[in-house]
Design a protein around this motif. Structure first.
Motif, PDB file in Angstrom:
ATOM      1  N   GLU A 149     -43.251 133.099 -22.781  1.00  0.00           N
ATOM      2  CA  GLU A 149     -42.818 133.167 -21.624  1.00  0.00           C
ATOM      3  C   GLU A 149     -42.174 134.397 -21.179  1.00  0.00           C
ATOM      4  O   GLU A 149     -42.320 134.908 -20.208  1.00  0.00           O
ATOM      5  N   THR A 348     -38.169 129.314 -15.396  1.00  0.00           N
ATOM      6  CA  THR A 348     -37.719 127.679 -14.832  1.00  0.00           C
ATOM      7  C   THR A 348     -36.209 128.169 -14.155  1.00  0.00           C
ATOM      8  O   THR A 348     -35.623 129.198 -14.394  1.00  0.00           O
TER       9      THR A 348
ATOM     10  N   GLN B 144     -43.325 118.854 -21.244  1.00  0.00           N
ATOM     11  CA  GLN B 144     -42.974 120.378 -21.040  1.00  0.00           C
ATOM     12  C   GLN B 144     -41.428 120.800 -20.903  1.00  0.00           C
ATOM     13  O   GLN B 144     -40.662 119.577 -21.298  1.00  0.00           O
ATOM     14  N   GLU B 149     -42.191 124.806 -14.747  1.00  0.00           N
ATOM     15  CA  GLU B 149     -43.422 124.963 -15.786  1.00  0.00           C
ATOM     16  C   GLU B 149     -44.571 124.217 -15.416  1.00  0.00           C
ATOM     17  O   GLU B 149     -45.642 124.818 -15.506  1.00  0.00           O
TER      18      GLU B 149
END
Lengths: 447, 447
Positions: A149, A348, B144, B149
């Motif tokens: 990420e 996110t 997830q 995402e």
């Protein structure tokens, strides 16, 4: 470790340390925390539902630095009770009718954000980071999920910066660089960021230079790409690779990258944590020249998955790429420059309160114990290395930097590894280097 | 909820349910689980370090369906002790010398993967999903981190599919569609996937159609884009938006998308969970036509952050986009088609064992209780709606679908909300619809 030859030495290396996974200490603290949480749910309606604190609240109330010595769990829970609990937004309260249940918000996580800032600055301090990384500089730290990420985030920032420059608008021409030892996270991030697969450079390394990325090879690759009309974009350098804990020469690599305007990220997933020990800090020499740096506290900093720490030097670039502003997330705090809005720092929107576990780790053990834990791992690795070196059937394949030994044996190594692992007594892994099947022995748990 | 007018009714709506956050039950189960884990650490060296099980192991040992009634925590922990613990790879064992500490591997997580497959199929079953989604079809489910995402993953898959088609190689021309009510996660995913910001369509919705995305508006937008030489790529449809729990008409939208070859994803983050109740399942009508679907168990399925469930119909497309194959992750299992390799289904490589908490939730409560919890939330929301509707100072802005009411008041609403939240007694949020400031009252915790 029953059955291995160095049982005796092992039992005498770590006697001064608290075992971070001692079952009875885990049990004692676990029961204490369950009661703490149950009492919290009993009392939850006594607190204002929405956090009533102003920005800066927590920074005045909690120690900013990582302590040198351990602090008892009772002290940490008391700080949590006195300063954190009364000031968070209580999303599990029966009087919470905002958003959807369990959903986060900026205002709601003011305190969580401040704790994350404190933790990331405090960890940066014991890592002896350059002044450009903490919040007091132009930079700052954030806890994300994994290395994949953070590499993706920073690559997107680099890509978008490049796309904004006049006349360099073609994403199909951008090139990403790493060594052939770099984690596959780089390749995955490049795929997602839509760097063309033919523009992904895994530069060859050799045993003669301990599989480090050569600055000359990097420069040659960049020059060849520019010759071909391509645009060098991003370099991922390693401090401790997955295969062999290889350390790339950061200073010279940054010099090359600077000449051609590449973003440099350091993936220090495993070995970054070791840099809290002065004797390992030199592996990070040259960090002043990079744009971003990440390490996984869930690898070698005694923190459970997932806890990936990212620091960046230029916050504004990050936010420019990753920000979106829907009305329902706007509120007083997010309009103010005083407050860090972590959803603009990552992929996110929702986030867990990951800072809490890292804060508990840093305070429960203190810098001195964390260093000692690592040193005891390295000591065991050295012992193992010594035993392997004495036996002519084995060969150490690359020099050991930390607590992992890469070695081979004059027998079909696949079969040896399979039989070791099938025994159930220990578990080891393998890698392949220059077509040689290499065994890995990594020390890091419970010793 | 002390102080609000409907205290009496409220206290009599949910008497048949177990409160999922009852402090004393939390305390009892918490202590039990702490002892379970401490005992595990005491015994850890008794187990083979590396998982010794063959693919399919867990599917023969655990119930595959979500139970109708609750199961006691003791039964679930016993299953965990008998079937899961002995068969996982013990990465916290002192005899674990593989990779780095706490790092996952495919072989190591065979059992975690199987439990995730069981949980996702079991949840799909009580959601009454079409046969194309479970593993027995061509599809499958994965847990997830968040909606951002999963939207990013599926958009990258759609983008790469399109890029592979001859003559349609220009990423700059691809267009992403949603309504102006769609979560900002769509915009963020589009930015990261490098869909040009001028090719992001937030199609206008209106109050007259309850802010749903009109299939005619979608078709017009697509046709205009094709006229301009652009390439329609991806549609995100909503089942329960963040602002107002809006339900887009899935069937007709899929018909339009099919005509032009768009990937359709359903973001059912909040309301998807409610579809385990037969009376709400019709909100998912048309799901047969979509490519992927996600819901957040951490929103309305009583599971802590983070737990975002994604199902896809065509696994091979997903894996083609997201797969990388570094040597150190290869092993017997990953070469075999028998085994699902979840790192090929998502952005990150390392993963937490998220299936475990969802499995505990599904079994601890059972489908019947989960349905009752939701129904009690809806009942409270209906009560609140009734009170608001009776008072002429208020107006319900859009019809209520689930447990959230959007309403306004004939007073400066900003001030009303600020004073409510400043009281500390309840916490509510707001949204803005057609320039009207709307208050939101969402029921979902502890009632």
């Amino acid at each position: 470790m029953n059955g291995l030859d160095f049982d005796y030495e092992l039992n005498h290396t770590s006697s001064n340390n608290t075992n971070p996974l001692d079952p009875e200490e885990f049990r004692r603290q676990g029961h204490m925390i369950v009661d703490f949480l149950a009492d919290y749910y009993v009392d939850i309606e006594k607190y204002p539902v929405l956090s009533q604190v102003e920005p800066g609240y927590l920074q005045q109330r909690l120690p900013k630095s990582t302590p040198h010595d351990l602090e008892p769990i009772e002290t940490i829970l008391q700080d949590m009770k006195d300063h954190i609990i009364p000031s968070i937004t209580h999303s599990q309260s029966p009087n919470f009718f905002a958003y959807f249940p369990s959903t986060s918000s900026i205002a709601g996580f003011l305190v969580a954000t401040e704790l994350e800032m404190i933790v990331m600055d405090g960890l940066g301090e014991i890592l002896n980071q350059p002044n450009s990384f903490p919040f007091s500089g132009n930079g700052g730290g954030v806890i994300q999920v994994t290395t994949c990420e953070v590499i993706l985030c920073t690559m997107v920032v680099a890509r978008d910066q490049m796309l904004r420059r006049d006349g360099r608008q073609n994403i199909e021409k951008m090139v990403v660089y790493g060594s052939d030892q770099t984690h596959s996270a780089l390749q995955k991030a490049a795929k997602i960021a839509r760097i063309h697969s033919k523009n992904f450079r895994a530069i060859k390394t050799t045993k003669s230079t301990s599989f480090t990325l050569s600055p000359d090879s990097l420069r040659s690759a960049i020059l060849a790409d520019m010759e071909a009309g391509l645009i060098p974009l991003y370099l991922c350098a390693n401090v401790g690779t997955t295969s062999m804990t290889v350390i790339d020469p950061l200073g010279p690599l940054c010099d090359v990258a600077k000449d051609y305007g590449l973003w440099v990220h350091i993936d220090a997933a495993y070995a970054g944590s070791a840099c809290i020990c002065p004797e390992f800090r030199h592996f990070m020499d040259g960090v002043e020249g990079v744009n971003s740096l990440s390490l996984n506290a869930h690898k070698w900093l005694f923190t459970p998955l997932d806890c990936c720490c990212l620091w960046v030097k230029d916050l504004s670039a990050l936010i420019k790429s990753l920000s979106t502003y829907p009305e329902f997330l706007r509120n007083k705090a997010s309009y103010s420059k005083q407050v860090v809005d972590y959803k603009e720092w990552q992929i996110t929107l929702s986030r867990r309160f990951r800072a809490l576990k890292l804060w508990f780790v840093l305070r429960s053990y203190g810098a001195a114990n964390l260093r000692n834990f690592m040193r005891s791992h390295v000591k065991v690795a050295k012992l193992f290395e010594g035993i392997v070196a004495m036996d002519k059937r084995f060969e150490i394949v690359v020099p050991r930097n930390f607590a992992m030994i890469c070695f081979r044996i004059n027998l079909p190594s696949t079969m040896v590894l399979e039989s070791i692992n099938a025994s159930g007594r220990v578990y080891m892994t393998h890698t392949v280097l220059e077509d040689v099947y290499v065994l890995q022995f990594a020390v890091g748990v419970g010793v």
